[in-house]
Scaffold this motif. Structure first.
Motif, mmCIF file in Angstrom:
data_model
loop_
_atom_site.group_PDB
_atom_site.id
_atom_site.type_symbol
_atom_site.label_atom_id
_atom_site.label_comp_id
_atom_site.label_asym_id
_atom_site.label_seq_id
_atom_site.Cartn_x
_atom_site.Cartn_y
_atom_site.Cartn_z
ATOM 1 N N LYS A 1 30.410 39.922 31.351
ATOM 2 C CA LYS A 1 30.236 40.255 32.727
ATOM 3 C C LYS A 1 29.295 40.994 32.758
ATOM 4 O O LYS A 1 28.591 41.797 32.027
ATOM 5 N N LEU B 1 44.586 41.697 37.903
ATOM 6 C CA LEU B 1 44.983 40.685 38.735
ATOM 7 C C LEU B 1 46.486 40.788 38.751
ATOM 8 O O LEU B 1 47.260 40.735 40.155
ATOM 9 N N SER C 1 42.514 44.405 30.634
ATOM 10 C CA SER C 1 41.673 43.267 31.020
ATOM 11 C C SER C 1 41.508 43.016 32.573
ATOM 12 O O SER C 1 42.323 43.499 33.066
ATOM 13 N N GLY C 2 40.821 41.969 32.780
ATOM 14 C CA GLY C 2 40.650 41.712 34.147
ATOM 15 C C GLY C 2 41.965 40.807 34.593
ATOM 16 O O GLY C 2 42.561 40.831 35.805
ATOM 17 N N LEU C 3 42.504 40.028 33.724
ATOM 18 C CA LEU C 3 43.812 39.389 33.887
ATOM 19 C C LEU C 3 44.826 40.541 34.487
ATOM 20 O O LEU C 3 45.473 40.131 35.311
ATOM 21 N N VAL D 1 38.062 35.017 45.270
ATOM 22 C CA VAL D 1 37.183 35.176 43.948
ATOM 23 C C VAL D 1 35.827 35.158 44.211
ATOM 24 O O VAL D 1 35.336 34.119 44.985
ATOM 25 N N SER E 1 37.004 42.513 35.710
ATOM 26 C CA SER E 1 36.938 42.444 34.271
ATOM 27 C C SER E 1 35.752 42.982 33.614
ATOM 28 O O SER E 1 34.680 43.082 34.240
ATOM 29 N N ALA F 1 35.674 39.794 39.044
ATOM 30 C CA ALA F 1 35.635 39.615 37.577
ATOM 31 C C ALA F 1 33.982 39.109 37.568
ATOM 32 O O ALA F 1 33.397 39.535 36.426
ATOM 33 N N GLN F 2 33.320 38.713 38.446
ATOM 34 C CA GLN F 2 32.106 38.139 38.478
ATOM 35 C C GLN F 2 31.162 38.735 39.545
ATOM 36 O O GLN F 2 29.889 38.346 39.572
ATOM 37 N N ASP G 1 39.344 39.159 43.427
ATOM 38 C CA ASP G 1 38.792 38.921 42.100
ATOM 39 C C ASP G 1 37.457 39.282 41.964
ATOM 40 O O ASP G 1 36.771 38.393 42.291
ATOM 41 N N TYR H 1 37.991 30.466 37.780
ATOM 42 C CA TYR H 1 38.390 30.566 36.342
ATOM 43 C C TYR H 1 39.961 30.739 36.524
ATOM 44 O O TYR H 1 40.452 31.251 37.255
ATOM 45 N N ALA I 1 38.410 44.699 28.331
ATOM 46 C CA ALA I 1 38.873 45.789 29.273
ATOM 47 C C ALA I 1 38.834 45.309 30.633
ATOM 48 O O ALA I 1 38.054 44.317 31.151
ATOM 49 N N TYR J 1 33.101 25.530 35.627
ATOM 50 C CA TYR J 1 33.713 25.137 34.465
ATOM 51 C C TYR J 1 34.188 23.681 34.229
ATOM 52 O O TYR J 1 33.767 23.101 35.111
ATOM 53 N N TYR K 1 35.105 42.129 30.643
ATOM 54 C CA TYR K 1 34.856 41.058 29.339
ATOM 55 C C TYR K 1 33.365 40.978 29.018
ATOM 56 O O TYR K 1 32.283 41.315 29.855
ATOM 57 N N ALA L 1 42.071 32.165 34.971
ATOM 58 C CA ALA L 1 42.667 33.781 35.124
ATOM 59 C C ALA L 1 43.302 33.994 36.485
ATOM 60 O O ALA L 1 44.721 34.496 36.624
ATOM 61 N N THR L 2 42.605 33.661 37.736
ATOM 62 C CA THR L 2 43.126 34.184 39.048
ATOM 63 C C THR L 2 44.510 33.249 39.250
ATOM 64 O O THR L 2 45.250 33.935 39.638
HETATM 65 C C1 LIG Z 1 36.541 36.739 33.291
HETATM 66 C C2 LIG Z 1 37.497 36.492 34.545
HETATM 67 C C3 LIG Z 1 38.689 36.921 34.629
HETATM 68 C C4 LIG Z 1 39.501 37.359 33.665
HETATM 69 O O1 LIG Z 1 39.209 38.574 32.927
HETATM 70 P P1 LIG Z 1 39.582 38.921 31.373
HETATM 71 O O2 LIG Z 1 38.890 40.404 31.280
HETATM 72 O O3 LIG Z 1 38.972 38.024 30.601
HETATM 73 O O4 LIG Z 1 41.129 38.995 31.421
HETATM 74 C C5 LIG Z 1 39.340 36.749 35.922
HETATM 75 N N1 LIG Z 1 38.828 36.088 36.892
HETATM 76 C C6 LIG Z 1 37.661 35.487 36.718
HETATM 77 C C7 LIG Z 1 36.948 34.878 37.972
HETATM 78 C C8 LIG Z 1 36.647 35.803 35.629
HETATM 79 O O5 LIG Z 1 35.555 35.272 35.407
#
Ligand SMILES: *Cc1c(COP(=O)(O)O)cnc(C)c1O
Length: 366
Positions: A189, A67, A62-64, A134, A184, A162-163, A160, A89, A197, A312, A186, A91-92
């Motif tokens: 994305k 990180l 996963s993305g988490l 991020v 990420s 993820a986006q 990060d 988000y 993943a 968010y 997810y 998760a960071t």
């Molecule tokens: C989606 C996201 C994550 C986490 O990714 P996961 O795959 O859901 O664990 C982390 N940081 C940011 C900024 C995200 O948007």
């Protein structure tokens, strides 16, 4: 007249163009009988590293996890400080906490929504070890400003991403500036799988080997454990799907950029729109606008059969889980959380969809 619903996102529709290839990929995986760390993961890692022009990609769960493992690889001491934007988000920030490190929140630039390099130095202390920028909503951070502080203080950097799959700053892809880029996949994305993943990219051989071990019980040779590791492997089935979709990532990004240009040109200046600048190639994971009557606006759009999201609604430092962990006030971050609204901008949305959203927005009486 009751116009058809424009959804914010529809993951089935989003993936429909890839279904035939996904089915072939899945059948091949099923028949192969090799379900963990096989050819699909290898192939995807090779392709994703090549896309970025870097030496290594390590597929993760996963993305988490990307990180967390990225931070873990540095062996920081408990309580060391990591600088992170106040408007990300959660998760960071969770990754930093799970590594026993201390998140130090820095406010964003209100025009880009990304961490403000001008505020960075004031947050550096003798315990600062890393920056976790991020690239929010699919726009790169101001990397010149961030890299200057990273170099001056000898800090590590885990981006990060993820986006921001495919986003660039002055022509350089996000994820290729620091020691690691963490991704990420997810499903929502820009490069999304059909489940969880993630991945890390890096040019550092030793760090790559450490991450490879960490994802697999600390081992890269079966039953020989070098590190206290995890189970965080990218799944073979997802890796197969991701290789299919990666070939279309640039098309997906171009489609979103085309829709973003329609929003830019059409939406009234009563609304604050995303900043655009020639140094930044934005991939619009999210297209957000801001307005003081955000909740009324969202309701108005919904009454006209247009769904939106909020990225968010609650700033990380105001989350219940962060009581006693994060403190202080972060007014810019709160202002963004109060006023931001995300508009539909998916791979399957049409130009006509966007024109209808624009028309409806501009007719908002508020
Ligand atoms: C989606 C996201 C994550 C986490 O990714 P996961 O795959 O859901 O664990 C982390 N940081 C940011 C900024 C995200 O948007």
């Amino acid at each position: 007249m009751n116009p058809t619903l424009i959804e914010y996102e529809n993951l089935g529709e989003l993936n429909r163009p890839f279904f035939d290839e996904y089915k072939r990929s899945f059948a091949a995986t099923m028949n192969s009988g090799w379900y963990i760390l096989g050819n699909n993961v290898k192939e995807f890692e090779k392709a994703f590293a090549a896309y970025h022009g870097v030496k290594h990609c390590i597929g993760l769960a996963s993305g988490l996890d990307a990180l967390i493992l990225g931070l873990k690889a540095f062996n920081f001491k408990p309580g060391d400080e990591v600088i992170v934007p106040s408007n990300t988000y959660i998760a960071t920030i969770l990754a930093i906490i799970h590594c026993g490190l201390k998140p130090v929140l820095v406010e964003p630039d209100i025009t880009t929504y990304n961490i403000d390099p001008a505020l960075l130095e004031a947050a550096v202390t003798p315990r600062t070890v890393a920056i976790m920028p991020v690239h929010l909503y699919g726009k790169s951070c101001d990397m010149e400003g961030l890299m200057a502080v990273k170099k001056k203080y000898g800090l590590k950097m885990v981006e990060d991403c993820a986006q921001s799959h495919g986003a660039t700053y002055r022509g350089k892809l996000t994820g290729t500036f620091g020691e690691f880029g963490a991704f990420s996949f997810y499903p929502t994305k820009n490069l999304g799988a059909l489940g969880d993943a993630g991945a890390i990219i890096t040019n550092d051989d030793e760090l790559a080997l450490t991450i490879r071990r960490l994802r697999n019980y600390g081992s890269d040779v079966k039953y020989y454990n070098e590190l206290v590791g995890y189970n965080s492997r990218l799944d073979e089935v997802q890796a197969g799907f991701l290789s299919v979709k990666l070939r279309s990532l640039n098309n997906i990004n171009e489609h979103k950029r085309k829709l973003a240009r329609l929003y830019d040109a059409g939406i009234s200046d009563r609304f604050i729109k995303p900043a655009i600048h020639p140094d930044y190639f934005d991939v619009y994971h999210i297209y957000n606008i801001r307005h003081p009557k955000r909740d009324e606006l969202r309701q108005y759009l919904l009454e006209h059969n247009i769904k939106t999201e909020i990225h968010y609604p609650v700033a990380p430092h105001n989350q219940k889980a962060m009581q006693g962990i994060l403190s202080g006030t972060h007014p810019l971050s709160e202002e963004i959380h109060k006023t931001t609204l995300s508009l539909p901008i998916s791979f399957y949305h049409t130009e006509d969809d966007i024109k209808r959203v624009v028309e409806c927005l501009n007719s908002f009486p508020g």
